[in-house]
Design a protein around this motif. Sequence first.
Motif, mmCIF file in Angstrom:
data_model
loop_
_atom_site.group_PDB
_atom_site.id
_atom_site.type_symbol
_atom_site.label_atom_id
_atom_site.label_comp_id
_atom_site.label_asym_id
_atom_site.label_seq_id
_atom_site.Cartn_x
_atom_site.Cartn_y
_atom_site.Cartn_z
ATOM 1 N N SER A 131 -52.436 -55.583 -29.894
ATOM 2 C CA SER A 131 -52.551 -56.892 -30.090
ATOM 3 C C SER A 131 -52.525 -57.017 -31.628
ATOM 4 C CB SER A 131 -53.688 -57.582 -29.404
ATOM 5 O OG SER A 131 -53.839 -58.952 -29.936
ATOM 6 N N ASN A 135 -60.289 -59.583 -33.459
ATOM 7 C CA ASN A 135 -61.275 -60.500 -33.309
ATOM 8 C C ASN A 135 -62.686 -59.697 -33.487
ATOM 9 O OD1 ASN A 135 -59.826 -62.978 -32.553
ATOM 10 N ND2 ASN A 135 -59.202 -61.716 -30.765
ATOM 11 N N ASN A 136 -62.731 -58.380 -33.205
ATOM 12 C CA ASN A 136 -63.856 -57.848 -32.926
ATOM 13 C C ASN A 136 -63.443 -56.045 -33.592
ATOM 14 O OD1 ASN A 136 -66.406 -56.914 -32.360
ATOM 15 N ND2 ASN A 136 -66.264 -57.441 -30.158
ATOM 16 N N ALA A 214 -64.354 -51.310 -25.490
ATOM 17 C CA ALA A 214 -63.085 -52.087 -25.273
ATOM 18 C C ALA A 214 -63.173 -52.948 -24.379
ATOM 19 C CB ALA A 214 -61.854 -51.068 -25.044
ATOM 20 N N ASN A 215 -63.514 -52.519 -23.130
ATOM 21 C CA ASN A 215 -63.761 -53.465 -21.738
ATOM 22 C C ASN A 215 -64.848 -54.255 -21.775
ATOM 23 O OD1 ASN A 215 -61.094 -52.628 -20.757
ATOM 24 N ND2 ASN A 215 -62.198 -50.602 -19.934
ATOM 25 N N VAL A 216 -66.142 -54.119 -22.071
ATOM 26 C CA VAL A 216 -67.147 -54.968 -21.896
ATOM 27 C C VAL A 216 -67.600 -55.610 -23.188
ATOM 28 C CG1 VAL A 216 -69.622 -54.698 -21.255
ATOM 29 C CG2 VAL A 216 -68.175 -53.269 -20.132
ATOM 30 N N MET A 217 -67.454 -54.815 -24.254
ATOM 31 C CA MET A 217 -67.782 -55.515 -25.629
ATOM 32 C C MET A 217 -66.682 -56.086 -26.211
ATOM 33 S SD MET A 217 -70.995 -53.106 -26.992
ATOM 34 C CE MET A 217 -71.445 -54.437 -28.016
ATOM 35 N N GLN A 218 -65.504 -55.998 -25.754
ATOM 36 C CA GLN A 218 -64.237 -56.507 -26.224
ATOM 37 C C GLN A 218 -63.864 -55.976 -27.907
ATOM 38 O OE1 GLN A 218 -62.177 -58.427 -23.935
ATOM 39 N NE2 GLN A 218 -63.728 -57.296 -22.803
ATOM 40 N N ASP A 220 -61.448 -54.707 -29.993
ATOM 41 C CA ASP A 220 -60.227 -54.593 -30.195
ATOM 42 C C ASP A 220 -59.506 -53.850 -31.276
ATOM 43 O OD1 ASP A 220 -60.364 -56.506 -32.161
ATOM 44 O OD2 ASP A 220 -59.686 -58.169 -30.771
#
Length: 255
Positions: A131, A135-136, A214-218, A220
């Motif tokens: 992407s 953001n994080n 990656a999947n829970v705390m996002q 990226d």
Amino acid sequence: MKAILVIHNLKKESNYALTYAGNLGAKLKTKVIVMNTVPEPLSVQLSDISVQDMFDNEDFGFKDQIKNAENIVFLSYLDTLGMSLHAITAKYDVGLIIKGVCGTTKEINDQVLPILNHACCPLLAIPEDASFNINNIGYLADLRYAKKDIVSFLSKISEALDVKTSLFNITESGLPHMNDSYAETVFRQLFCNSGLNLVNIKERDIMKTVDVLANVMQVDFFVLSNRSSQLNGLWDWENMENEEHAHLPALIFPC
């Protein structure tokens, strides 16, 4: 910030990395230098054609706004022929290298390790479908060995991009876990003015950790040192999820 160097080999993943670099360079207000590692198509017969025009064909095309961006400088293959990567980064005042990557864990490592072994600045590995939005940011490191220069670099990046950045304290193999209060004390002593958050991770399995981040705390955008166990964990998690190739960008410091 110093210039961004894109290592381009005229493949599709390199074009994606260039687009990524163009977006990042615009946000950071820094120059993007594009270095070709293979001769441009028809460069001998059509020597009067500009480097940008070489990328206009179907295989190597990219967006016009990237091609014509004022902050992007294209070097020809001959501009850097015979120069070491260290010499190139010094000549063009490069502070970050970006390279497109694809394939399996072994293939990605084969693509990035030769650069890391000869670079004096961090390498950003960009999978083809990463992407463009950051953001994080997550820095994976044992807090006891976290690098001040990496935290300083991330502090400047996160401020410029206005994004959340955290240091995820992952205990090195063979060492005891740090309890939360002790980890917070050490973090404040070392990085009190960094603007980063601290998250104390108790899971030792790097693949499981990356999965949760990656999947829970996002998270990226991952940041780590050149440690094969962490690198393999990052790429292997992608394969574990039945992805054909990685999709998370990784900023790797050669230390």
